[in-house]
Design a protein around this motif. Sequence first.
Motif, mmCIF file in Angstrom:
data_model
loop_
_atom_site.group_PDB
_atom_site.id
_atom_site.type_symbol
_atom_site.label_atom_id
_atom_site.label_comp_id
_atom_site.label_asym_id
_atom_site.label_seq_id
_atom_site.Cartn_x
_atom_site.Cartn_y
_atom_site.Cartn_z
ATOM 1 N N ILE A 103 0.933 -1.132 0.029
ATOM 2 C CA ILE A 103 0.084 0.071 0.108
ATOM 3 C C ILE A 103 0.952 1.298 -0.078
ATOM 4 N N THR A 104 0.675 1.988 -1.008
ATOM 5 C CA THR A 104 1.541 3.120 -0.918
ATOM 6 C C THR A 104 1.283 4.231 0.101
ATOM 7 N N SER A 105 1.945 5.243 0.378
ATOM 8 C CA SER A 105 1.864 6.328 1.395
ATOM 9 C C SER A 105 0.479 6.889 1.289
ATOM 10 N N LYS A 106 -0.129 6.857 0.073
ATOM 11 C CA LYS A 106 -1.400 7.542 -0.069
ATOM 12 C C LYS A 106 -2.608 6.889 0.201
ATOM 13 N N GLY A 107 -2.287 5.384 0.454
ATOM 14 C CA GLY A 107 -3.278 4.536 0.581
ATOM 15 C C GLY A 107 -3.742 3.624 -0.555
ATOM 16 N N LYS A 108 -3.059 4.037 -1.824
ATOM 17 C CA LYS A 108 -3.237 3.181 -2.947
ATOM 18 C C LYS A 108 -2.778 1.517 -2.749
ATOM 19 N N GLN A 109 -3.604 0.885 -3.032
ATOM 20 C CA GLN A 109 -3.380 -0.509 -2.992
ATOM 21 C C GLN A 109 -2.598 -1.018 -4.344
ATOM 22 N N ILE A 110 -1.615 -1.795 -4.231
ATOM 23 C CA ILE A 110 -0.838 -2.180 -5.518
ATOM 24 C C ILE A 110 -1.140 -3.573 -5.550
ATOM 25 N N LYS A 111 -1.558 -4.063 -6.624
ATOM 26 C CA LYS A 111 -1.812 -5.481 -7.055
ATOM 27 C C LYS A 111 -1.542 -5.786 -8.530
ATOM 28 N N ALA A 112 -1.329 -7.239 -8.714
ATOM 29 C CA ALA A 112 -1.048 -7.538 -10.172
ATOM 30 C C ALA A 112 -2.431 -7.303 -10.976
ATOM 31 N N LYS A 113 -1.990 -6.885 -12.154
ATOM 32 C CA LYS A 113 -3.099 -6.634 -12.953
ATOM 33 C C LYS A 113 -3.331 -7.391 -14.270
ATOM 34 N N THR A 114 -2.370 -8.427 -14.408
ATOM 35 C CA THR A 114 -2.451 -9.220 -15.463
ATOM 36 C C THR A 114 -2.033 -10.658 -14.821
ATOM 37 N N LEU A 115 -2.461 -11.685 -15.800
ATOM 38 C CA LEU A 115 -2.078 -13.008 -15.540
ATOM 39 C C LEU A 115 -0.353 -13.181 -15.214
ATOM 40 N N THR A 141 9.940 -3.559 -12.801
ATOM 41 C CA THR A 141 10.555 -2.740 -11.664
ATOM 42 C C THR A 141 9.578 -2.451 -10.287
ATOM 43 N N TYR A 142 8.573 -1.813 -10.873
ATOM 44 C CA TYR A 142 7.628 -1.400 -9.758
ATOM 45 C C TYR A 142 7.062 -2.382 -8.874
ATOM 46 N N LEU A 143 6.583 -3.419 -9.477
ATOM 47 C CA LEU A 143 6.215 -4.591 -8.596
ATOM 48 C C LEU A 143 7.214 -5.022 -7.906
ATOM 49 N N ALA A 144 8.657 -5.393 -8.199
ATOM 50 C CA ALA A 144 9.785 -5.868 -7.597
ATOM 51 C C ALA A 144 9.775 -4.910 -6.133
ATOM 52 N N VAL A 145 10.018 -3.571 -6.393
ATOM 53 C CA VAL A 145 10.037 -2.627 -5.398
ATOM 54 C C VAL A 145 8.929 -2.825 -4.426
ATOM 55 N N ALA A 146 7.565 -2.839 -4.760
ATOM 56 C CA ALA A 146 6.369 -3.256 -3.953
ATOM 57 C C ALA A 146 6.667 -4.457 -2.938
ATOM 58 N N SER A 150 7.259 -4.467 0.937
ATOM 59 C CA SER A 150 6.240 -5.385 1.694
ATOM 60 C C SER A 150 7.275 -6.352 2.578
ATOM 61 N N ALA A 151 8.285 -6.881 2.120
ATOM 62 C CA ALA A 151 9.417 -7.767 3.058
ATOM 63 C C ALA A 151 9.776 -7.122 4.086
ATOM 64 N N TYR A 152 10.248 -5.636 3.846
ATOM 65 C CA TYR A 152 10.701 -4.893 4.730
ATOM 66 C C TYR A 152 9.811 -4.537 5.921
ATOM 67 N N THR A 154 7.308 -6.378 6.904
ATOM 68 C CA THR A 154 6.766 -7.546 7.665
ATOM 69 C C THR A 154 8.033 -8.360 8.244
ATOM 70 N N LYS A 155 9.159 -7.407 8.322
ATOM 71 C CA LYS A 155 10.395 -8.014 8.825
ATOM 72 C C LYS A 155 11.009 -9.172 8.300
ATOM 73 N N GLN A 156 10.959 -9.354 7.080
ATOM 74 C CA GLN A 156 11.321 -10.547 6.489
ATOM 75 C C GLN A 156 12.927 -10.204 6.179
ATOM 76 N N VAL A 157 13.101 -8.983 5.822
ATOM 77 C CA VAL A 157 14.257 -8.537 5.487
ATOM 78 C C VAL A 157 14.870 -7.224 6.123
ATOM 79 N N GLU A 158 15.868 -6.566 6.529
ATOM 80 C CA GLU A 158 16.385 -5.674 7.064
ATOM 81 C C GLU A 158 16.884 -4.582 6.231
ATOM 82 N N LYS A 159 17.014 -4.613 4.883
ATOM 83 C CA LYS A 159 17.431 -3.842 4.066
ATOM 84 C C LYS A 159 16.716 -4.043 2.653
ATOM 85 N N ILE A 160 16.831 -2.706 2.111
ATOM 86 C CA ILE A 160 16.447 -2.885 0.510
ATOM 87 C C ILE A 160 17.613 -2.273 -0.191
#
Length: 320
Positions: A103-115, A141-146, A150-152, A154-160
């Motif tokens: 979810i972006t800082s403005k509350g927009k949900q990021i989802k996959a849009k295609t198969l 790139t955008y989905l990878a950053v998302a 998310s991983a950061y 949820t504490k799955q990683v410590e750095k990006i």
Amino acid sequence: MKKTLETRVFSLSTLANLVGSFDKNLNLIALETATLIYTDNNVIKVSGEEENANLAISVLEKLADVIEKGENIDKTSILYCIELAKEDRIDCLEQILGGVIAITSKGKQIKAKTLGQKAYVDSISKNEIVFGIGPAGTGKTYLAVAKAVSAYKTKQVEKIILTRPAVEAGESLGFLPGDLQSKVDPYLRPLYDALQEMFGLENYQKLIERGVIEIAPLAYMRGRTLNNAFIILDEAQNTTKEQMKMFLTRMGEGSRMVITGDVTQIDLPKGKKSGLIHATQILKNINQIGIVKLTSKDVVRHSLVMEIIKAYTKAEGETK
């Protein structure tokens, strides 16, 4: 043979969202399916050749299903739904629904849009290294950053850590004004933009200062071991074989890597083989390494981008 068909009865709210402001959604579907579409109380009627009318009806009812499940529709999703319907795969649209990545800082949900995007995101979730290959606008790139954000969170990683090869296309870094950081900033701008949207400018700057987010040219990765990090290599088609090997072997414990690129836009000097192409050839059968290839059908940047990519692909095929 021409026929007039009608959809099931819709609720007023579903109908309003399906029709769109000033009938823009209906007009788009009518144009793409060569039909005449209009509302009649709580149903939508479609007139045209029987095959086209059936196509339009299937699209309208599937989009209504999407709306009734709380999802929004727009021009991109409508065109994608029509594409799936033409391929007799419209039921696959259900696979994309839900699954908020971030979810972006403005509350927009990021989802996959295609198969293709869904396959890419799922691959990132289950593999430690993922190659995402496809044309501009497919969200590599955008989905990878998302997923990194998310991983950061949820504490799955410590750095990006985000990096790109600084390939000089017609302009030498040495001739650009400013210090080293200002020289490489233009290469890294898409990564800055995506992270700022996810975290918000103020939080992003704090994370940069604390070293939680690191954005640097690929050359800065040499000699390091990257532990507990989500690492993204963008524009990887412009790496050499040696650079790609160097990057992949930086991976440490608790880390994940996503490597993105477009093999149709290689800016390496003539005679140099892309490290991205080479890596996907030799690593394709290794467990925990995923390779996802996106196509023009996965373009979500703008509907015109999809058409431009199709035109160039066709032209290149004819040239060959």
